[in-house]
Design a protein around this motif. Structure first.
Motif, PDB file in Angstrom:
ATOM      1  N   LEU A  33      -1.556  -2.147  -9.681  1.00  8.36           N
ATOM      2  CA  LEU A  33      -1.965  -3.420  -9.094  1.00  8.36           C
ATOM      3  C   LEU A  33      -1.794  -3.436  -7.577  1.00  8.36           C
ATOM      4  O   LEU A  33      -1.727  -4.497  -6.969  1.00  8.36           O
ATOM      5  N   PHE A  34      -1.747  -2.261  -6.947  1.00 10.58           N
ATOM      6  CA  PHE A  34      -1.597  -2.186  -5.509  1.00 10.58           C
ATOM      7  C   PHE A  34      -2.798  -2.773  -4.780  1.00 10.58           C
ATOM      8  O   PHE A  34      -2.682  -3.220  -3.651  1.00 10.58           O
ATOM      9  N   PHE A  35      -3.958  -2.782  -5.425  1.00  2.59           N
ATOM     10  CA  PHE A  35      -5.162  -3.275  -4.779  1.00  2.59           C
ATOM     11  C   PHE A  35      -5.119  -4.783  -4.564  1.00  2.59           C
ATOM     12  O   PHE A  35      -5.904  -5.329  -3.785  1.00  2.59           O
ATOM     13  N   LEU A  36      -4.197  -5.476  -5.213  1.00 10.09           N
ATOM     14  CA  LEU A  36      -4.112  -6.926  -5.060  1.00 10.09           C
ATOM     15  C   LEU A  36      -3.564  -7.330  -3.691  1.00 10.09           C
ATOM     16  O   LEU A  36      -3.873  -8.424  -3.209  1.00 10.09           O
ATOM     17  N   ILE A  37      -2.788  -6.470  -3.064  1.00  7.01           N
ATOM     18  CA  ILE A  37      -2.218  -6.805  -1.754  1.00  7.01           C
ATOM     19  C   ILE A  37      -3.320  -6.942  -0.695  1.00  7.01           C
ATOM     20  O   ILE A  37      -3.425  -7.986  -0.043  1.00  7.01           O
ATOM     21  N   PRO A  38      -4.187  -5.927  -0.498  1.00  5.06           N
ATOM     22  CA  PRO A  38      -5.258  -6.135   0.485  1.00  5.06           C
ATOM     23  C   PRO A  38      -6.283  -7.171   0.030  1.00  5.06           C
ATOM     24  O   PRO A  38      -6.916  -7.826   0.859  1.00  5.06           O
ATOM     25  N   LEU A  39      -6.435  -7.360  -1.284  1.00  7.64           N
ATOM     26  CA  LEU A  39      -7.372  -8.376  -1.763  1.00  7.64           C
ATOM     27  C   LEU A  39      -6.885  -9.771  -1.399  1.00  7.64           C
ATOM     28  O   LEU A  39      -7.660 -10.605  -0.917  1.00  7.64           O
ATOM     29  N   VAL A  73     -11.501   0.063  -2.862  1.00  2.00           N
ATOM     30  CA  VAL A  73     -11.216   1.497  -2.952  1.00  2.00           C
ATOM     31  C   VAL A  73      -9.958   1.739  -3.780  1.00  2.00           C
ATOM     32  O   VAL A  73      -9.898   2.668  -4.589  1.00  2.00           O
ATOM     33  N   LEU A  74      -8.958   0.880  -3.623  1.00  2.00           N
ATOM     34  CA  LEU A  74      -7.698   1.041  -4.349  1.00  2.00           C
ATOM     35  C   LEU A  74      -7.741   0.524  -5.777  1.00  2.00           C
ATOM     36  O   LEU A  74      -6.845   0.815  -6.567  1.00  2.00           O
ATOM     37  N   ALA A  75      -8.765  -0.238  -6.136  1.00  2.00           N
ATOM     38  CA  ALA A  75      -8.840  -0.840  -7.469  1.00  2.00           C
ATOM     39  C   ALA A  75      -8.963   0.240  -8.543  1.00  2.00           C
ATOM     40  O   ALA A  75      -9.550   1.306  -8.310  1.00  2.00           O
ATOM     41  N   PRO A  76      -8.416  -0.021  -9.729  1.00  3.33           N
ATOM     42  CA  PRO A  76      -8.563   0.938 -10.837  1.00  3.33           C
ATOM     43  C   PRO A  76     -10.027   1.088 -11.238  1.00  3.33           C
ATOM     44  O   PRO A  76     -10.857   0.209 -10.978  1.00  3.33           O
ATOM     45  N   TRP A  77     -10.321   2.189 -11.899  1.00  2.00           N
ATOM     46  CA  TRP A  77     -11.716   2.480 -12.232  1.00  2.00           C
ATOM     47  C   TRP A  77     -12.297   1.438 -13.180  1.00  2.00           C
ATOM     48  O   TRP A  77     -13.513   1.194 -13.155  1.00  2.00           O
ATOM     49  N   GLN A  78     -11.491   0.812 -14.012  1.00  3.24           N
ATOM     50  CA  GLN A  78     -12.011  -0.192 -14.934  1.00  3.24           C
ATOM     51  C   GLN A  78     -12.573  -1.383 -14.166  1.00  3.24           C
ATOM     52  O   GLN A  78     -13.639  -1.910 -14.505  1.00  3.24           O
TER      53      GLN A  78
END
Length: 114
Positions: A33-39, A73-78
């Motif tokens: 869930l690292f992609f949630l920080i820049p989101l 870019v950091l989001a999971p493939w799903q």
């Protein structure tokens, strides 16, 4: 990182067994869930961009766009695959609407020339 593997034994009750021996990891089922920080950063700066009208708002808008791209870019493939499907469906619908408008305009132009 140490991953512990667990084995589920096969049930040997004739033809009525659920699954073969399966090995799985508890770490594999967790989604990063690292992609949630820049989101969240992109959403906050985008909100600031909409509410402000000075020059700092333009810098915030650029930062929001960069953060949004970085979060994708950091989001999971799903999640990336789901967004790709949504974009393809929306693009297909817009293309169909555009083609129908063009055919209507050509029909109107053809009637006007007669």
């Amino acid at each position: 990182m140490d991953v512990k593997l667990t084995t589920i034994p096969k049930n040997n009750f004739g033809l009525f067994y659920k699954h073969n021996t399966t090995t799985y990891s508890s770490e594999v089922s967790k989604m990063a869930l690292f992609f949630l920080i820049p989101l969240c950063t992109a959403l906050a700066t985008g909100y600031f961009f909409n509410k402000s009208s000075d020059e700092l708002a333009y810098i915030a808008g650029v930062f929001a766009a960069i953060s949004l791209i970085f979060s994708l870019v950091l989001a999971p493939w799903q999640i990336q695959f789901g967004l790709l499907i949504i974009v393809l469906i929306i693009t297909n619908r817009l293309l169909q609407e555009n083609e129908s408008k063009q055919t209507q305009n050509k029909g109107e132009q053809f009637r006007a020339t007669k």
